[in-house]
Design an enzyme around this catalytic site. Structure first.
Site, PDB file in Angstrom:
ATOM      1  N   CYS A  85       0.830  -1.191   0.000  1.00  0.00           N
ATOM      2  CA  CYS A  85       0.000   0.000   0.000  1.00  0.00           C
ATOM      3  C   CYS A  85       0.883   1.266   0.000  1.00  0.00           C
ATOM      4  CB  CYS A  85      -0.982  -0.022   1.172  1.00  0.00           C
ATOM      5  SG  CYS A  85      -2.363   1.127   1.000  1.00  0.00           S
ATOM      6  N   HIS A 194      -3.432  -5.702   1.224  1.00  0.00           N
ATOM      7  CA  HIS A 194      -2.651  -5.909   2.447  1.00  0.00           C
ATOM      8  C   HIS A 194      -2.546  -7.380   2.838  1.00  0.00           C
ATOM      9  CE1 HIS A 194      -2.265  -1.691   4.000  1.00  0.00           C
ATOM     10  NE2 HIS A 194      -3.248  -1.507   3.132  1.00  0.00           N
ATOM     11  N   GLU A 196      -0.557  -8.656   4.936  1.00  0.00           N
ATOM     12  CA  GLU A 196      -0.284  -8.791   6.377  1.00  0.00           C
ATOM     13  C   GLU A 196      -1.563  -8.820   7.205  1.00  0.00           C
ATOM     14  OE1 GLU A 196      -0.610  -4.304   5.996  1.00  0.00           O
ATOM     15  OE2 GLU A 196      -0.251  -6.072   4.736  1.00  0.00           O
TER      16      GLU A 196
END
Length: 233
Positions: A85, A194, A196
């Protein structure tokens, strides 16, 4: 194995990225934007957030941070780097990746779980996936529209540098549905969604994002830099 996670003023997802690295089996090393030292890490993650408040352009100030000078030099020597991002935006601003990320075409912040198709599974960060595999990971951005000239887009297509595309509705209007790209060597990857946030079913929609972090552990050996050609198929 050590994965460094950089914290800039305004970073929001550095803690999540460090957790994902630990889930993958790596030692997470916190790196500070003002410290040019990488402290012996084997790979680096530039996390999401709003570095320096997104003043000027997203990532435009962060690219001048002391740590980025070292990361840029080491990336050109093969250090695996993943920009997520805002990290993707920083990589483009630092000219480690081509193109640019601009305001979403609909001018709204988009926050949702997103289906993404892996197009290239030969990078340092995607070796645990298969080409064509679809994964679900969150997307949350206001300036995630990837843009580039027709010549650049054709070059990315021809070189296999498009790492992932959005499936279904394009959340930000990115040209050619691009969600992630890589550099020519394959050690530097920028992704707008994302991964993560998709490593634990308790907090995410899937565990599909974990593969980005386990991939890099298999792609490199401590103290040695790896390029695309050296990543197992």
């Amino acid at each position: 194995m050590k994965i460094g996670v950089v914290t800039f003023p305004g970073s929001l997802d550095d803690g999540d990225a460090a957790r994902a690295a630990r889930y993958a089996g790596a030692e997470a090393v916190r790196l500070w934007h003002a410290d040019p030292e990488l402290h012996g890490v084997d790979a680096v993650v530039l996390p999401g957030g709003f570095s320096y408040g997104d003043y000027l352009r997203c990532g435009a100030i962060a690219r001048f941070a002391p740590v980025m000078e070292t990361i840029a030099r080491e990336a050109r020597d093969g250090l695996p780097v993943l920009g997520i991002c805002n990290g993707f935006q920083i990589l483009c601003e630092a000219h480690l990746l081509p193109g640019a990320l601009t305001r979403n075409q609909h001018l709204h912040f988009r926050n949702r779980d997103q289906r993404v198709r892996i197009e290239n599974a030969t990078t340092a960060w995607t070796g645990d996936f298969s080409a064509g595999q679809e994964v679900v990971i969150p997307v949350k951005n206001g300036e995630g529209c990837f843009v580039g000239s027709t010549e650049l887009l054709d070059e990315l297509e021809a070189n296999g540098q498009i790492v992932a595309r959005y499936v279904g509705e394009n959340p930000n209007g990115s040209m050619r549905d691009i969600a992630a790209i890589r550099n020519e060597a394959g050690n530097v990857v920028g992704i707008m969604p994302h991964p993560e946030h998709a490593v634990d079913l308790l907090t995410g929609p899937s565990v599909d994002g974990l593969g980005f972090f386990t991939s890099v552990l298999k792609a490199i050996t401590p103290g040695r830099r790896t390029t695309t050609e050296e990543v197992p198929a």
